[in-house]
Design an enzyme around this catalytic site. Structure first.
Site, PDB file in Angstrom:
ATOM      1  N   HIS A 165       0.734  -0.953   0.113  1.00  0.00           N
ATOM      2  CA  HIS A 165      -0.108   0.427  -0.434  1.00  0.00           C
ATOM      3  C   HIS A 165       0.855   1.558   0.280  1.00  0.00           C
ATOM      4  O   HIS A 165       2.076   1.393   1.117  1.00  0.00           O
ATOM      5  CB  HIS A 165      -1.077  -0.195   1.064  1.00  0.00           C
ATOM      6  CG  HIS A 165      -2.085  -0.459   1.421  1.00  0.00           C
ATOM      7  ND1 HIS A 165      -2.763  -1.745   2.126  1.00  0.00           N
ATOM      8  CD2 HIS A 165      -2.832  -1.670  -0.043  1.00  0.00           C
ATOM      9  CE1 HIS A 165      -3.195  -2.294   1.372  1.00  0.00           C
ATOM     10  NE2 HIS A 165      -3.335  -2.382   0.664  1.00  0.00           N
ATOM     11  N   HIS A 193       2.605  -3.737   6.954  1.00  0.00           N
ATOM     12  CA  HIS A 193       1.450  -2.327   6.178  1.00  0.00           C
ATOM     13  C   HIS A 193       2.284  -1.297   7.478  1.00  0.00           C
ATOM     14  O   HIS A 193       1.992  -1.517   8.440  1.00  0.00           O
ATOM     15  CB  HIS A 193       0.602  -3.291   5.960  1.00  0.00           C
ATOM     16  CG  HIS A 193       0.388  -3.845   4.936  1.00  0.00           C
ATOM     17  ND1 HIS A 193      -0.526  -3.641   4.481  1.00  0.00           N
ATOM     18  CD2 HIS A 193       0.604  -5.213   4.885  1.00  0.00           C
ATOM     19  CE1 HIS A 193      -0.459  -4.389   2.810  1.00  0.00           C
ATOM     20  NE2 HIS A 193       0.083  -5.616   3.747  1.00  0.00           N
ATOM     21  N   GLU A 211       0.957  -4.904  11.234  1.00  0.00           N
ATOM     22  CA  GLU A 211       0.020  -3.228  11.017  1.00  0.00           C
ATOM     23  C   GLU A 211       0.992  -2.773  11.808  1.00  0.00           C
ATOM     24  O   GLU A 211       1.288  -2.668  12.995  1.00  0.00           O
ATOM     25  CB  GLU A 211      -0.738  -3.535  11.043  1.00  0.00           C
ATOM     26  CG  GLU A 211      -1.993  -3.835  10.302  1.00  0.00           C
ATOM     27  CD  GLU A 211      -2.152  -3.363   8.970  1.00  0.00           C
ATOM     28  OE1 GLU A 211      -1.970  -2.650   8.464  1.00  0.00           O
ATOM     29  OE2 GLU A 211      -2.854  -3.864   7.967  1.00  0.00           O
ATOM     30  N   GLU A 231       1.526   4.109   2.933  1.00  0.00           N
ATOM     31  CA  GLU A 231       2.098   3.346   4.240  1.00  0.00           C
ATOM     32  C   GLU A 231       3.252   2.966   3.984  1.00  0.00           C
ATOM     33  O   GLU A 231       4.158   2.445   4.367  1.00  0.00           O
ATOM     34  CB  GLU A 231       1.406   2.210   4.660  1.00  0.00           C
ATOM     35  CG  GLU A 231      -0.160   1.682   4.556  1.00  0.00           C
ATOM     36  CD  GLU A 231      -0.864   1.123   4.352  1.00  0.00           C
ATOM     37  OE1 GLU A 231       0.320  -0.162   4.594  1.00  0.00           O
ATOM     38  OE2 GLU A 231      -1.380   0.786   4.493  1.00  0.00           O
ATOM     39  N   ARG A 286      -3.018   4.612  -2.390  1.00  0.00           N
ATOM     40  CA  ARG A 286      -3.064   3.556  -2.170  1.00  0.00           C
ATOM     41  C   ARG A 286      -2.294   2.221  -2.707  1.00  0.00           C
ATOM     42  O   ARG A 286      -1.783   1.623  -2.319  1.00  0.00           O
ATOM     43  CB  ARG A 286      -4.397   3.143  -0.989  1.00  0.00           C
ATOM     44  CG  ARG A 286      -4.498   1.462  -0.285  1.00  0.00           C
ATOM     45  CD  ARG A 286      -6.119   1.487   0.314  1.00  0.00           C
ATOM     46  NE  ARG A 286      -6.383  -0.071   0.687  1.00  0.00           N
ATOM     47  CZ  ARG A 286      -6.226  -0.189   1.062  1.00  0.00           C
ATOM     48  NH1 ARG A 286      -5.665  -0.019   2.525  1.00  0.00           N
ATOM     49  NH2 ARG A 286      -6.823  -1.702   1.304  1.00  0.00           N
TER      50      ARG A 286
HETATM   51  O1  0X9 Z   1      -6.772  -4.296   4.632  1.00  0.00           O
HETATM   52  C1  0X9 Z   1      -5.881  -4.739   4.586  1.00  0.00           C
HETATM   53  O2  0X9 Z   1      -5.523  -4.704   2.957  1.00  0.00           O
HETATM   54  C2  0X9 Z   1      -4.115  -4.611   5.212  1.00  0.00           C
HETATM   55  N1  0X9 Z   1      -4.741  -3.217   6.496  1.00  0.00           N
HETATM   56  S1  0X9 Z   1      -4.017  -1.793   5.903  1.00  0.00           S
HETATM   57  O3  0X9 Z   1      -4.810  -0.676   6.482  1.00  0.00           O
HETATM   58  N2  0X9 Z   1      -2.707  -1.685   5.726  1.00  0.00           N
HETATM   59  O4  0X9 Z   1      -5.214  -1.802   4.614  1.00  0.00           O
HETATM   60  C3  0X9 Z   1      -5.306  -6.287   6.382  1.00  0.00           C
HETATM   61  C4  0X9 Z   1      -4.460  -7.386   5.322  1.00  0.00           C
HETATM   62  C5  0X9 Z   1      -5.431  -8.459   6.315  1.00  0.00           C
HETATM   63  N3  0X9 Z   1      -5.167  -9.112   5.447  1.00  0.00           N
HETATM   64  C6  0X9 Z   1      -6.019 -10.206   4.743  1.00  0.00           C
HETATM   65  N4  0X9 Z   1      -7.754  -9.537   5.418  1.00  0.00           N
HETATM   66  N5  0X9 Z   1      -5.528 -10.906   4.367  1.00  0.00           N
HETATM   67 ZN    ZN Z   2      -1.967  -1.716   3.673  1.00  0.00          ZN
END
Ligand code: 0X9
Ligand code: ZN
Length: 498
Positions: A190, A314, A385, A193, A244
């Protein structure tokens, strides 16, 4: 790698100001002047529904998705909506905390030392006191490959949509690195980040340049890709700090980019994804539609027997997330992954992390890289994260790069030790995992590619100052979807950030 790309990279390293071949640059920099970030923690389903309605009606950008109740939601509030939304919240008896009073000010203050060099004589521009542009990160990777050729290999695994090279660094003290178990770490899936590429490149620095850390190379080979989404990363410096996604063209003439973390080929298109190209969680036209996810997955697949741990960095929230993330579902060896994650975060002193199943702790989101890595048989797969928990969010000041990195680094020893114990024989075939819950569409994790990764001969030129469900879910998590922002921030011509 094509000659053109190679040439472009050399030129950069020899000091000419070169922009990588890119689509026509947007000239207008997005301003977040007087935009606020509000944190709201709905305590009932009704409050959550109210928030969803407000977000949809006013086209608010949700900076972090959240579960149904009792997890905070960070909303981006444009100045013109501030009064109206304050009144609405008061009337609904919902309290909000202003976490960031003026987002543009936070952006301006995030990277204050951006143009201050480490030292006039340093052979590279990289530091861990400011966030760096892609050329500095790549310049540093190249420098390491030149300087420590017996330990470091620069591998070009493909090219991005805008034709930037996709680089992975292999760090190994072995003349036959294929025989040891490997750990993969990536950052920058992303774009906004920024702490993730900074921390990933800190890991590189520590593993390669600090003799006391050589023991971390004894049993393990490291593959580190600090910036998986270089186009988005650059765009977040030059045009829109909150970008993003990738930067590919979509069917919508006004909206670009795919969420790379909804584009991996396991349960692609499931919960927590969108078919709307304007959405922040747009899944793309097919699994691995993006050159960045395609190249990364191909490279990892080629080494899936060797890679025993997949870690993707992330931000923000300070969570250690364990698959599956596509739904509240647990792989059969979930407890192994949990035990290692707990051991890891117990090493952290300054930044405390919550550990748990991704969809349970946060929200369901299909097509993530962590789920895909687990699905191809990589035993340990995590999304971390990084800091913080929302005080600064994506605008975490550069002064926190070192504290965050240093707090995390001891975790690599925990990972390396475990991988050596569990999976010392890197030639053992990994078994693919399947979920007990049938899903559509099918995994497309195996695919063919025409792109072959190449080990890049690094240039010796000096960089210059320029730049399976074992625990069934009782209830499905409801997510507050990241909305399509119709309330676009203003675009005023300004100096590029950073
Ligand atoms: O939403 C996401 O892609 C991730 N959080 S973020 O705030 N960095 O965008 C979390 C991803 C966790 N993994 C999966 N859901 N597979
Ligand atoms: Zn992310």
């Amino acid at each position: 790698m094509s000659l053109g790309l190679l040439f472009g990279f050399f030129v950069t390293l020899t000091g000419f100001v070169v922009t990588f071949p890119a689509s026509p640059a947007e000239k207008n920099v997005v301003s977040y002047s007087k935009f606020q970030v509000w944190r709201i923690t709905p305590s009932t389903i009704e409050e959550n529904q109210f928030l969803m309605k407000i977000s949809k009606t006013y086209g608010l950008t949700v900076l972090n998705e959240a579960k149904l109740v009792n997890t905070p939601v960070d909303l981006l509030i444009p100045p013109e909506l501030k009064k109206k939304l304050e009144n609405k919240m008061t009337r609904a008896n919902i309290t909000h905390v202003v976490t960031i009073g003026d987002l543009q000010r936070a952006i301006n203050n995030q990277n204050l030392n951006a143009n201050i060099r480490n030292s006039k004589t340093a052979p590279y521009n990289m530091t861990w006191t400011s966030y760096h542009r892609l050329s500095d990160i790549y310049g540093y990777m190249n420098y390491l490959a030149v300087t420590y050729p017996s330990v470091v290999s620069l591998i070009n695994i493909g090219i991005s949509y805008e034709k930037r090279p996709l680089y992975v660094l292999r760090i190994s003290n072995s003349s036959s690195p294929g025989t040891k178990p490997a750990i993969w770490i990536d950052g920058g899936i992303h774009a906004r980040e920024w702490i993730a590429p900074a921390v990933a490149s800190y890991f590189i620095q520590q593993l390669v340049e600090v003799p006391a850390n050589a023991k971390l190379l004894t049993n393990v080979v490291w593959y580190i890709m600090p910036v998986m989404n270089p186009d988005g990363y650059e765009y977040s410096f030059v045009t829109d700090r909150l970008w993003r996604k990738t930067r590919s063209l979509t069917s919508s003439s006004s909206c670009r980019g795919v969420d790379p973390n909804r584009n991996f080929g396991y349960k692609w298109g499931g919960l927590g994804t969108s078919t709307d190209p304007c959405s922040e969680i747009y899944k793309g036209t097919k699994a691995f539609s993006e050159p960045e996810t395609n190249a990364t997955s191909n490279f990892i697949l080629g080494k899936a027997n060797q890679i025993k741990l997949y870690l993707t960095l992330h931000s923000y929230g300070q969570y250690a997330l364990i698959p599956w993330g596509y739904d509240v579902a647990y792989p059969p060896d979930y407890n192994d992954m949990l035990a290692l994650a707990n051991k890891t975060v117990s090493k952290f002193v300054k930044y405390k992390f919550s550990v748990g199943n991704s969809a349970d702790l946060l929200y369901a989101a299909a097509g993530g890289s962590d789920d895909w890595a687990k699905s191809v048989g990589i035993k340990y797969s995590y999304t971390f994260e990084l800091a913080d928990t929302g005080t600064y969010g994506f605008t975490l000041p550069a002064s926190q790069i070192l504290p965050v990195s240093q707090d995390f680094f001891p975790a690599l020893d925990v990972f390396a030790t475990q991988v050596a114990v569990c999976c010392g024989d890197a030639t053992t075939t990994t078994s693919k995992l399947t979920s007990t819950k049938p899903t559509t569409p099918k995994s497309t994790s195996i695919k063919s590619t025409t792109y072959k990764p190449t080990s890049v001969k690094p240039t010796t030129a000096k960089p210059t100052a320029t730049p399976t469900t074992s625990k069934p879910s009782s209830s499905k998590p409801t997510t507050l979807k990241l909305s399509t922002s119709t309330n676009k921030p203003t675009t005023t011509p300004r100096k590029p950030i950073g």
